[in-house]
Design a protein around this motif. Sequence first.
Motif: not given
Lengths: 136, 136
Positions: B112, B114-116, B119
Motif C-alpha cells: 500500500g 508503495w502504491a501511495f 500514485l
Amino acid sequence: MEPEHIDVTAETGLPRGPGTHQDCRGVASVLSRVGDKWSVLVIMLLRDGPRRFNELKRMINGISQRMLTLTLRGLERDGLVTRTVFPTIPPRVDYELTDLGRGLAVPVMALGEWAFAHLPEIEGARNDFDARNGEG
Amino acid sequence: MEPEHIDVTAETGLPRGPGTHQDCRGVASVLSRVGDKWSVLVIMLLRDGPRRFNELKRMINGISQRMLTLTLRGLERDGLVTRTVFPTIPPRVDYELTDLGRGLAVPVMALGEWAFAHLPEIEGARNDFDARNGEG
DNA sequence: CAGGATCCGAGGCGATACTG
DNA sequence: CAGTATCGCCTCGGATCCTG
C-alpha cells in the motif's frame, strides 16, 4: 472524534481537501491489479527480460489470448510495462517491465513470499472452517 | 530447456510432485484476497482492535451488509479474523485480527505504501495512455 | 443487532471467428 | 504473429425483505 471514516466514493472525483481519502481509491486500484491473477503472473515472467506476446501466452498456458491482451493493456496503461512493435512480417511485439513495474514487483514478491510461507496455516484454517461448517 | 512453464491448473488438485506449481494457486488465492477491496479495508480497520459488525459497516460506509458478511466469512475462513459471539440480547459479534491476520497486514501495508508513493506516476501514465488512445 | 434468503442487473471472462 | 470483434455463460455484488 469518530473513528476514521473510509469513504469509497465513486468515480465522482470530488474536491475533498488535502490528505484525503481520495488516495484510498487510487491505492485500491493498484491493489486490485495485484489481486488480478494474470497481471502478477505476467509481471513475474517479465522480470527476466522482455517477452513476445505468444511467448507469454505459452508460458502461462491457460490464459486466453483475450485476457492476455487485456492484461497487457492494463499494465501498459498503468506504466508498468512497455509495448514495442517491430513492423516486420510477421509482426513482432515485445513487452518489457518498466522501472515502475520492477519497483512494484518488489513488494509484490514480499507479499507472495509471506503467502507461500503461511500457506499451510491458511489452508489448515480453511479445512477446519469447512469441516465445522459442513457437519455443524 | 524451455522457460518456466506456469500451469494454472483448475481445482483438479493433481499430484504434481514436490516444489510444484500447485503452490502458485495457493499464493494466488491469497493475492486475490488482497485484491479484494473490502478485505484489505477490513483488515486495516481491525488493526486497532476488535470491532462489531455494524461498527465496521458504518466505518466503511458504502459496503452492503451482504458484502461485509461475505468478506468477514472469507477472512474468518482463512484464519485471518476471529468471530466472537456474545449471546446477549440484542446479539453482539466481535471481529478481531488473528496473529496471522496481523502478519498479513505487514506486507500489505508495504504494498500500500508503495502504491501511495507511486500514485502520481501511475495516474500520469494512465492519463498519457488515455490521451494517446483517445485522440490517436 | 447481526445476518440469512432472494432477486436481478452489470460486467468478467472464455470460446470462437476474423484481420493486417 | 498479434491482435480485434462478437457471443454467451456465469459470477459478483447491490437492493430488498425477513428472522432470532
